[in-house]
Design a protein around this motif. Structure first.
Motif, PDB file in Angstrom:
ATOM      1  N   ALA A   1       0.831  -1.206   0.000  1.00 18.36           N
ATOM      2  CA  ALA A   1       0.000   0.000   0.000  1.00 18.36           C
ATOM      3  C   ALA A   1       0.864   1.254   0.000  1.00 18.36           C
ATOM      4  O   ALA A   1       0.553   2.235  -0.690  1.00 18.36           O
ATOM      5  CB  ALA A   1      -0.917  -0.008   1.219  1.00 18.36           C
ATOM      6  N   ALA A   2       1.954   1.229   0.780  1.00 14.77           N
ATOM      7  CA  ALA A   2       2.863   2.378   0.834  1.00 14.77           C
ATOM      8  C   ALA A   2       3.431   2.675  -0.550  1.00 14.77           C
ATOM      9  O   ALA A   2       3.455   3.831  -0.996  1.00 14.77           O
ATOM     10  CB  ALA A   2       3.997   2.111   1.823  1.00 14.77           C
ATOM     11  N   TYR A   3       3.869   1.655  -1.250  1.00 14.02           N
ATOM     12  CA  TYR A   3       4.432   1.850  -2.594  1.00 14.02           C
ATOM     13  C   TYR A   3       3.361   2.314  -3.568  1.00 14.02           C
ATOM     14  O   TYR A   3       3.614   3.145  -4.451  1.00 14.02           O
ATOM     15  CB  TYR A   3       5.090   0.569  -3.081  1.00 14.02           C
ATOM     16  N   ALA A   4       2.138   1.809  -3.415  1.00 16.09           N
ATOM     17  CA  ALA A   4       1.036   2.227  -4.294  1.00 16.09           C
ATOM     18  C   ALA A   4       0.753   3.718  -4.147  1.00 16.09           C
ATOM     19  O   ALA A   4       0.327   4.385  -5.097  1.00 16.09           O
ATOM     20  CB  ALA A   4      -0.222   1.413  -3.991  1.00 16.09           C
ATOM     21  N   GLY A   5       0.981   4.249  -2.938  1.00 12.45           N
ATOM     22  CA  GLY A   5       0.752   5.660  -2.693  1.00 12.45           C
ATOM     23  C   GLY A   5       1.953   6.542  -2.963  1.00 12.45           C
ATOM     24  O   GLY A   5       1.887   7.758  -2.763  1.00 12.45           O
ATOM     25  N   GLY A   6       3.047   5.927  -3.401  1.00 13.02           N
ATOM     26  CA  GLY A   6       4.241   6.707  -3.702  1.00 13.02           C
ATOM     27  C   GLY A   6       5.082   7.054  -2.497  1.00 13.02           C
ATOM     28  O   GLY A   6       5.944   7.938  -2.565  1.00 13.02           O
ATOM     29  N   PHE A   7       4.857   6.374  -1.361  1.00 13.36           N
ATOM     30  CA  PHE A   7       5.680   6.593  -0.183  1.00 13.36           C
ATOM     31  C   PHE A   7       6.999   5.839  -0.323  1.00 13.36           C
ATOM     32  O   PHE A   7       7.063   4.790  -0.985  1.00 13.36           O
ATOM     33  CB  PHE A   7       4.949   6.125   1.073  1.00 13.36           C
ATOM     34  N   ALA A   8       8.041   6.361   0.312  1.00 13.14           N
ATOM     35  CA  ALA A   8       9.358   5.740   0.201  1.00 13.14           C
ATOM     36  C   ALA A   8       9.365   4.347   0.806  1.00 13.14           C
ATOM     37  O   ALA A   8      10.025   3.432   0.297  1.00 13.14           O
ATOM     38  CB  ALA A   8      10.409   6.616   0.893  1.00 13.14           C
ATOM     39  N   ASP A   9       8.611   4.165   1.887  1.00 14.27           N
ATOM     40  CA  ASP A   9       8.530   2.864   2.545  1.00 14.27           C
ATOM     41  C   ASP A   9       7.309   2.850   3.452  1.00 14.27           C
ATOM     42  O   ASP A   9       6.605   3.856   3.600  1.00 14.27           O
ATOM     43  CB  ASP A   9       9.807   2.560   3.344  1.00 14.27           C
ATOM     44  N   SER A  10       7.070   1.700   4.082  1.00 11.16           N
ATOM     45  CA  SER A  10       5.887   1.570   4.938  1.00 11.16           C
ATOM     46  C   SER A  10       5.986   2.452   6.183  1.00 11.16           C
ATOM     47  O   SER A  10       4.964   2.883   6.729  1.00 11.16           O
ATOM     48  CB  SER A  10       5.679   0.107   5.339  1.00 11.16           C
TER      49      SER A  10
END
Length: 260
Positions: free
Chosen positions: A230-239
């Motif tokens: 989910a973190a990657y789907a939102g463009g976050f660097a990591d969880s």
């Protein structure tokens, strides 16, 4: 919104999270109280069982409600242990959101008893019967419509250039976006766009992009993916980045939310 613990993290609830463009519904059984937090959306909170939901603002005691509206960016804590609740989020720049915000003003706004009886009954039935996502979303949007319906448009309409910018931004938020690119798309200088965006939405451009990325991550998690996915789907660097942002905006750890 959970019972029990998960990985040593106290549960905050178990239920369903469903999103559409401009809104979402979180419905289920609440447990632990949240920390103080604020987010960009208007929050309509409904007690669906016989009890109450409770809210607290800084330097104030807890107050109980059956149905309450929390305006965008309002710092608050929330608690409804053991209760079936629905949290319906509405983007404040939408027509419905602007109407609701204008009608109910600043601070927590308690809704009159009986105002949403039919809508609440429909939500309870849809939840009990494990209705399809489309049906539950329709029930949530009926609540929004009931609170914003009027033959008149809100007194202050969103500037058309910012309305267009938000549409462009939502289409592009899955990739790299910059203020200059969005400003150019609506034929404004970056500086003029920066000021107009804040004036019209009540939030700066970069935090708004972060809010949209959080929505993408939540949608991915709600669809059954792991928190890392989910973190990657939102463009976050990591969880970890996703989790910090989630806690700041919702007052709980993302890992404490269990899908039904």
């Amino acid at each position: 919104m959970i019972s029990g613990q998960r990985g040593g993290i106290k549960a905050t609830g178990i239920g369903r999270i469903l999103l559409w463009r401009g809104g979402s519904i979180w419905i289920g059984s609440a447990q632990e109280a949240t920390d103080f937090h604020s987010h960009h959306a208007i929050q309509i909170t409904l007690a669906l069982s016989q009890g109450k939901v409770r809210f607290r603002q800084p330097d104030e005691d807890w107050k109980a409600f059956t149905a309450v509206i929390v305006p965008a960016h309002q710092l608050h804590a929330f608690e409804a242990r053991g209760e079936l609740v629905a949290l319906i989020f509405v983007e404040p720049e939408s027509r419905e959101g602007r109407t609701i915000q204008e009608r109910h003003g600043a601070g927590l706004s308690s809704l009159p008893d009986g105002l949403l009886d039919c809508e609440i009954a429909a939500l309870v039935a849809a939840h009990r019967e494990k209705a399809p996502d489309t049906e539950l979303i329709a029930c949530a949007r009926t609540v929004i419509a009931a609170l914003s319906s009027s033959s008149d448009l809100p007194a202050s309409l969103l500037d058309k250039r910012i309305e267009r910018a938000i549409e462009v931004l939502r289409d592009r938020v899955g990739s790299t976006v910059t203020l200059s690119n969005i400003a150019n798309a609506v034929h404004l200088s970056p500086e003029r766009f920066r000021h107009l965006f804040l004036q019209e939405t009540g939030i700066r451009f970069r935090p708004y992009v972060l809010w949209l990325r959080l929505e993408l991550a939540i949608a991915s998690y709600a669809a059954g993916n792991s928190l890392t996915e989910a973190a990657y789907a939102g463009g976050f660097a990591d969880s970890a980045h996703f989790s910090r942002t989630f806690r700041r905006m919702f007052g709980v750890a993302a890992a404490s939310i269990q899908r039904e």
